[in-house]
Design a protein around this motif. Structure first.
Motif, PDB file in Angstrom:
ATOM      1  N   PHE A  30      65.670  51.056  52.290  1.00  0.00           N
ATOM      2  CA  PHE A  30      65.629  51.934  53.451  1.00  0.00           C
ATOM      3  C   PHE A  30      66.518  51.412  54.569  1.00  0.00           C
ATOM      4  N   ILE A  56      69.456  58.577  67.803  1.00  0.00           N
ATOM      5  CA  ILE A  56      70.268  57.736  66.935  1.00  0.00           C
ATOM      6  C   ILE A  56      71.743  57.823  67.287  1.00  0.00           C
ATOM      7  N   ALA A 102      63.211  57.864  60.531  1.00  0.00           N
ATOM      8  CA  ALA A 102      63.261  56.473  60.987  1.00  0.00           C
ATOM      9  C   ALA A 102      64.358  56.259  62.009  1.00  0.00           C
ATOM     10  N   LEU A 103      65.328  57.123  62.006  1.00  0.00           N
ATOM     11  CA  LEU A 103      66.426  57.002  62.977  1.00  0.00           C
ATOM     12  C   LEU A 103      66.064  57.610  64.334  1.00  0.00           C
ATOM     13  N   ALA A 116      63.939  58.743  55.847  1.00  0.00           N
ATOM     14  CA  ALA A 116      64.974  57.862  56.408  1.00  0.00           C
ATOM     15  C   ALA A 116      65.503  58.428  57.717  1.00  0.00           C
ATOM     16  N   PHE A 117      65.719  59.746  57.738  1.00  0.00           N
ATOM     17  CA  PHE A 117      66.251  60.365  58.964  1.00  0.00           C
ATOM     18  C   PHE A 117      65.244  60.235  60.105  1.00  0.00           C
ATOM     19  N   SER A 140      73.823  55.194  60.127  1.00  0.00           N
ATOM     20  CA  SER A 140      74.096  54.843  61.518  1.00  0.00           C
ATOM     21  C   SER A 140      75.565  54.510  61.736  1.00  0.00           C
ATOM     22  N   LYS A 171      69.579  53.393  56.291  1.00  0.00           N
ATOM     23  CA  LYS A 171      69.587  53.593  57.741  1.00  0.00           C
ATOM     24  C   LYS A 171      70.892  53.068  58.343  1.00  0.00           C
ATOM     25  N   GLN A 172      71.315  51.889  57.891  1.00  0.00           N
ATOM     26  CA  GLN A 172      72.539  51.296  58.418  1.00  0.00           C
ATOM     27  C   GLN A 172      73.774  52.088  58.018  1.00  0.00           C
ATOM     28  N   ALA A 220      70.703  63.733  55.399  1.00  0.00           N
ATOM     29  CA  ALA A 220      69.498  63.258  56.067  1.00  0.00           C
ATOM     30  C   ALA A 220      68.320  64.195  55.838  1.00  0.00           C
TER      31      ALA A 220
END
Length: 265
Positions: free
Chosen positions: A249, A75, A69-70, A66-67, A257, A253-254, A60
């Motif tokens: 992205f 998260i 965005a969490l 991207a990180f 996660s 993210k998924q 990340a």
């Protein structure tokens, strides 16, 4: 079992997501020396469950956008909640723990393969499963229908948010047994690839289709038939496309996660 199956999906997804980033944009290629290398390290460590979370954190750092965005540490709780919600939805349409694990694994992988939000994928599957439960439709057919819908949505273009909104309208119609009114309008506007195929297979113009639907004739059974008939061409068309930056992205993210959630569960 459920935890290990999610870890397996997550490791595979991280490898695939890294490839999509490299194909999607020059910016993704620029970050490849750091982010992609870290992601590959995570993938190789898939079986080492004791270390995977630390590897994810390191990855990340290499893909900071991207990180971010969490939304930081929140998260961890959200990822765990998302996985729980997914399992709760599927428990209502599966008959055993083994069935739950198998269905969950297939749908999470499917969501990544079709570049679709996994909550949307699982909601769509569960709504169709409930609506068609009395028909004895097989799991294999339900998963294929869900795959075709996801691919058709991607082929329709538009933002991920608009796509997800159209899925909500579609599944509302499926739950009621007929697609009409605002639910149909949303599909025709946000999923035009699907809307055009419905009209084509029923031999109608868009206007005639709206009238047909208002009479309550555009039933779930008819939509299922359309989806099954269009699956081959839809898959071929989808295979010609490349993930957008937004889709790439979302996949990353998924994948992150799910991996975090599997460690916390």
């Amino acid at each position: 079992q459920s935890k290990s199956s999610i870890q397996s999906i997550s490791a595979d997804n991280l490898r695939g997501v890294a490839d999509n980033f490299r194909k999607t944009t020059d910016a993704a290629r620029d970050f490849g020396n750091t982010g992609t290398k870290s992601l590959n390290n995570v993938s190789k460590a898939g079986a080492e469950t004791a270390n995977i979370l630390n590897n994810i954190k390191n990855a990340a750092i290499g893909v900071g956008v991207a990180f971010a965005a969490l939304k930081g540490f929140s998260i961890f709780n959200k990822a765990n909640d998302d996985l729980t919600l997914i399992q709760n939805k599927l428990k209502l349409v599966t008959s055993s723990t083994a069935d739950l694990i198998n269905t969950q694994k297939q749908l999470l992988a499917l969501s990544q393969d079709t570049r679709t939000d996994y909550n949307t994928t699982i909601t769509t599957y569960s709504k169709f499963a409930k609506s068609l439960q009395s028909t004895g439709i097989s799991q294999e057919r339900l998963i294929k229908i869900t795959k075709t819908l996801n691919q058709a949505a991607s082929l329709s273009g538009g933002s991920i948010e608009a796509r997800n909104a159209a899925f909500v309208q579609l599944t509302q119609g499926i739950s009621s047994g007929t697609l009409r009114g605002e639910d149909l309008n949303s599909v025709l506007e946000q999923m035009d690839y699907l809307g055009q195929e419905i009209a084509k297979q029923l031999g109608m113009s868009t206007g005639a289709l709206r009238k047909f639907a208002e009479e309550g004739k555009l039933t779930t059974d008819k939509i299922v038939t359309v989806l099954e008939n269009m699956s081959g061409r839809t898959e071929a068309d989808f295979g010609k496309t490349t993930a957008t930056v937004a889709e790439a992205f979302m996949q990353l993210k998924q994948a992150l996660s799910l991996t975090i959630a599997s460690q916390l569960s």
